[in-house]
Design an enzyme around this catalytic site. Sequence first.
Site, PDB file in Angstrom:
ATOM      1  N   SER A  42    -100.068 -42.505 -80.006  1.00 41.88           N
ATOM      2  CA  SER A  42    -100.397 -41.467 -79.030  1.00 41.88           C
ATOM      3  C   SER A  42    -100.516 -40.127 -79.729  1.00 41.88           C
ATOM      4  CB  SER A  42     -99.310 -41.380 -77.956  1.00 41.88           C
ATOM      5  OG  SER A  42     -99.517 -40.266 -77.099  1.00 41.88           O
ATOM      6  N   TYR A  72     -90.442 -40.723 -75.915  1.00 44.22           N
ATOM      7  CA  TYR A  72     -91.802 -41.247 -76.050  1.00 44.22           C
ATOM      8  C   TYR A  72     -92.483 -40.734 -77.321  1.00 44.22           C
ATOM      9  CZ  TYR A  72     -96.577 -42.568 -74.814  1.00 44.22           C
ATOM     10  OH  TYR A  72     -97.838 -43.110 -74.811  1.00 44.22           O
TER      11      TYR A  72
END
Length: 268
Positions: free
Chosen positions: A142, A156
């Site tokens: 990501s 995350y």
Amino acid sequence: MKGGDRRTVLVTGASAGIGAALARTYAAKGWDVVLTARRRAPLETLATELAAAGARATVLLADLTEPAAPGRLFEDVAARGLRVDGLVNNAGFSRTSGFLQTDPADHAAMLRVMLAAPVELARMAAPGMVERGFGRILNVASLAGEMPATGGDTLYGPIKSFLIKASQGLHLELRGTGVHVTALCPGYTLTEFHDVNGTRAEVSSAYPAWMWQTASQVAEVGYRACEANRPKVVPGLMNNVLAGLGKHLPDALGLAMVGGHAQRLKRI
């Protein structure tokens, strides 16, 4: 690739979003696919779609929060007479309610699915790939892994940073073997990811439409980068600008930037 030359790619988290888009992309490029996730119905629907387009599509259910799941998944693949020529580690989720408000079991599940499982699956797949002189490992990380960590979604970004670094290390280790390893680092993408973690309304209001990409766009970029054996790829010009800022801004300024972003989402 035709006939006996067709290769098989295993895609985790293939029930929706970028995982489903990557499965479609690989199938369109001549690969057969093994689709895995926890939900059978969307996998069966996707398998029917891909089979109608000429790909062999196999559905295998797996819950990667379970420590034994990666090993069972590879056993199931072998039991069907298949081999893993390509591996797409895409499964993932986030929790945005805050570190102290999130159930520790959810944090443990995040670490299993997005950190431990990709490492274990790559370790299982890579030896056969090296032996055959061909393999593809695409780890879906990501843009968050390139930026300072965001409060509220505390784990995350760090997990995705780990996945990027692990991909780069494995890319270097396997260079010259015929096995390509790439970390795909998408930014905001139109998938059900934000619906699942409850932030759809917030992120849609916080960012203009031109900053968003479709899952199919991201999948095409990831596929091409892995074929070219690029260690990392960030889809989209603006996302590359943001990734560059994340690298070069002083820590205090970077943290202020992502902190302001988090506060903005809370106010919307």
